[in-house]
Design a protein around this motif. Structure first.
Motif, PDB file in Angstrom:
ATOM      1  N   UNK A 249       0.804  -1.213   0.000  1.00  0.00           N
ATOM      2  CA  UNK A 249       0.000   0.000   0.000  1.00  0.00           C
ATOM      3  C   UNK A 249       0.836   1.261   0.000  1.00  0.00           C
ATOM      4  N   UNK A 250       2.177   1.108   0.052  1.00  0.00           N
ATOM      5  CA  UNK A 250       3.041   2.286  -0.006  1.00  0.00           C
ATOM      6  C   UNK A 250       3.644   2.636   1.331  1.00  0.00           C
ATOM      7  N   UNK A 251       4.384   3.694   1.341  1.00  0.00           N
ATOM      8  CA  UNK A 251       5.081   4.112   2.548  1.00  0.00           C
ATOM      9  C   UNK A 251       6.581   4.109   2.299  1.00  0.00           C
ATOM     10  N   UNK A 252       7.324   4.645   3.246  1.00  0.00           N
ATOM     11  CA  UNK A 252       8.770   4.742   3.093  1.00  0.00           C
ATOM     12  C   UNK A 252       9.425   3.403   3.391  1.00  0.00           C
ATOM     13  N   UNK A 253      10.596   3.182   2.782  1.00  0.00           N
ATOM     14  CA  UNK A 253      11.339   1.940   2.981  1.00  0.00           C
ATOM     15  C   UNK A 253      11.968   1.931   4.372  1.00  0.00           C
ATOM     16  N   UNK A 254      11.976   0.751   4.982  1.00  0.00           N
ATOM     17  CA  UNK A 254      12.536   0.585   6.312  1.00  0.00           C
ATOM     18  C   UNK A 254      13.640  -0.468   6.253  1.00  0.00           C
ATOM     19  N   UNK A 255      14.780  -0.172   6.891  1.00  0.00           N
ATOM     20  CA  UNK A 255      15.874  -1.142   6.963  1.00  0.00           C
ATOM     21  C   UNK A 255      15.485  -2.225   7.967  1.00  0.00           C
ATOM     22  N   UNK A 256      15.569  -3.490   7.515  1.00  0.00           N
ATOM     23  CA  UNK A 256      15.158  -4.604   8.355  1.00  0.00           C
ATOM     24  C   UNK A 256      16.314  -5.484   8.812  1.00  0.00           C
ATOM     25  N   UNK A 257      17.467  -5.387   8.153  1.00  0.00           N
ATOM     26  CA  UNK A 257      18.576  -6.237   8.589  1.00  0.00           C
ATOM     27  C   UNK A 257      19.715  -6.229   7.581  1.00  0.00           C
TER      28      UNK A 257
END
Length: 525
Positions: A249-257
């Motif tokens: 649905x969108x949104x900013x990218x998040x660092x997960x690992x």
């Protein structure tokens, strides 16, 4: 006579010597000597009955510069070590009595002491031109040499008759790097195979931007499970791997690992593996979908769960799930509307006056079902109000009188009984009033008021209590409007005769005519 045979034998012997040709042989016949080595060349004589004279003579203006040893019919020439001065034609001369014979050979030399040497930058960048040089040192003869460049097992360049060859190329990057081979071949007759070819491999250190070579794709996973993703990449220097996530649905990218493996609670959206080193970056993404049973199912009712009659009610069902659930709205088990694979279902209805009705929203997909219910009440003012007086509206003193009121409406109407003369009021939860041991003082006009928050309806009757032995007038059961006036008196007179004729029936059911059943303020008449 005895000397004749001896002369004959001598004559025959000389004839045989003249008939047998003098033979001179060189070994090896076509000498190929390695410079710096110790080599021998032999000259042998046959068919010489006497001791031959053997000599060695180099042709041209050069010294012999070798050790000569002769014994009987064999002369050995030793070169230790073989030098450049030994190259060229060489003559072995044999004198046998009056006969002389020469054996000539051509001494050839070679030198191939070491493997080719590759020079140039071994640390190169993929895609950028680089030049390497291959050289064979101390090789002889150069005109017999062929240099070849091989890349991936294929000849990509060659040079003949030269001891040095350059190759310009654009290296390819890859997980195994890249190797180049310089092969040197000395093409001389009689050269042993093991001495013919030498080669050197240049193992290049090729730096290149990373490439993500593999990324696992789980597709759809169950909500609540652990999601494991794996990524591999090639690059030089070895790249650093970073995982980012962008929700569905969108949104900013998040660092997960970081690293080759990522494990976390399953989420729907785009997971991206990025490989980065000083030469550049590269990334690949995979989209994860969730399978989940319906959850957070809700149903809203507008304008509310208590509505007046005549209003439309809008029901909205919502539910989350993957795949999107089928929504069904029903009332008391009867299906009203359904919507396949939609996040919401909205239905607008005109509802009937009634008590609480149960509405249910069911959300269903392949992984489960969830439902929610709401009770909706349609409110209406009192109507169809009836009053019954038992045993009668005209009774003798000391009797008991029961006044019963029935009225339709919701919420259920509250009923009050009011004596008009003094305003005395009684309330009843069930609409039944009991007047015990009535007296003449209880006679008079009474009002029955059925009311709820949506309105009210009034009915009136007159109670007549007579003393024992008195002639009772048939006035009981007269319905009089709550508002006193000429119309009310006329209505009472019209019913007087009816009341007289009905007093012996024991009770009266007092109901307003149909034309007077008004929702608000209706009065029994």
């Amino acid at each position: 006579m005895a000397r004749v045979p001896a002369l004959v034998c001598l004559f025959l012997s000389g004839a045989l010597m003249r008939a047998a040709a003098l033979r001179v042989e060189l070994s090896p016949g076509a000498p190929l000597f390695k410079l710096g080595s110790r080599q021998r060349l032999a000259c042998s004589v046959a068919d010489c009955p006497a001791a031959p004279v053997i000599s060695w003579t180099p042709l041209g203006d050069r010294p012999l510069n070798a050790d000569v040893r002769t014994r009987d019919r064999l002369s050995v020439l030793t070169f230790d070590p073989v030098g450049m001065e030994h190259e060229g034609p060489l003559l072995c001369r044999v004198t046998c009595g009056e006969r002389r014979k020469d054996a000539k050979t051509d001494v050839r030399l070679y030198a191939f002491p070491s493997d080719p040497e590759i020079r140039g930058g071994r640390a190169v960048r993929a895609g950028e031109e680089s030049t390497l040089t291959c050289e064979v040192r101390d090789l002889y003869p150069a005109e017999a040499l062929t240099l070849e460049w091989l890349r991936g097992g294929r000849v990509v360049g060659s040079a003949a008759g030269e001891v040095r060859a350059a190759y310009t190329f654009a290296p390819r990057g890859g997980p195994s790097g890249e190797n180049l081979t310089c092969r040197a071949t000395l093409d001389l007759r009689d050269l042993p195979p093991e001495e013919r070819t030498r080669q050197t491999v240049a193992r290049l250190h090729v730096t290149f931007a990373p490439v993500v070579t593999a990324l696992s794709d789980p597709g759809a996973v169950m909500a609540g499970s652990v999601l494991v993703l794996r990524c591999s990449a090639s690059g030089d220097p070895p790249p650093v791997l970073t995982w980012t996530f962008r929700p569905e649905g969108g949104g900013s990218a998040q660092v997960k690992g970081h690293g080759e493996e990522l494990a976390l609670a399953a989420q729907a959206g785009e997971f991206r593996c990025e490989a980065r080193n000083r030469e550049g970056r590269h990334s690949r993404a995979v989209r994860v979908r969730l399978n989940a049973p319906p959850s957070n199912t809700s149903m809203s009712v507008s304008p509310g769960r208590e509505v007046p009659e005549g209003r439309r009610v809008t029901f909205t069902c919502r539910s989350h799930g993957a795949p999107p659930p089928v929504l069904v709205l029903s009332r008391e088990g009867e299906e009203l509307r359904r919507s396949d694979s939609a996040p919401s279902l909205t239905v607008s209805l005109s509802v009937r006056p009634q008590g609480p009705a149960r509405y249910r929203c069911d959300a269903t997909n392949a992984f489960g079902t969830e439902h929610v219910t709401r009770n909706v009440t349609v409110e209406a003012p009192p109507r169809n109000t009836t009053v019954t007086v038992a045993p009668s509206a005209t009774v003798r003193a000391g009797e008991n009188v029961t006044v019963s009121c029935r009225s339709a409406g919701f919420p259920p109407p509250e009923v009050t009984l009011e004596k008009a003369a003094d305003g005395t009021r009684r309330r009843s939860a069930d609409g039944v009033f009991r007047l015990v041991n009535v007296t003449a003082g209880d006679s008079g006009l009474y009002r029955v008021n059925a009311s709820n928050r949506r309105g009210y309806q009034v009915r009136a009757f007159r109670l007549s209590v007579t003393e024992p032995g008195a002639e009772a007038e048939a006035t009981a059961g007269v319905l009089v409007p709550a508002a006193v006036g000429a119309a009310a008196l006329a209505a009472g007179a019209l019913l007087l005769d009816y009341m007289r004729r009905s007093k012996k029936k024991g009770s009266y059911r007092l109901t307003a005519p149909a034309r007077e059943r008004r929702p608000f303020g209706a009065i029994c008449a």
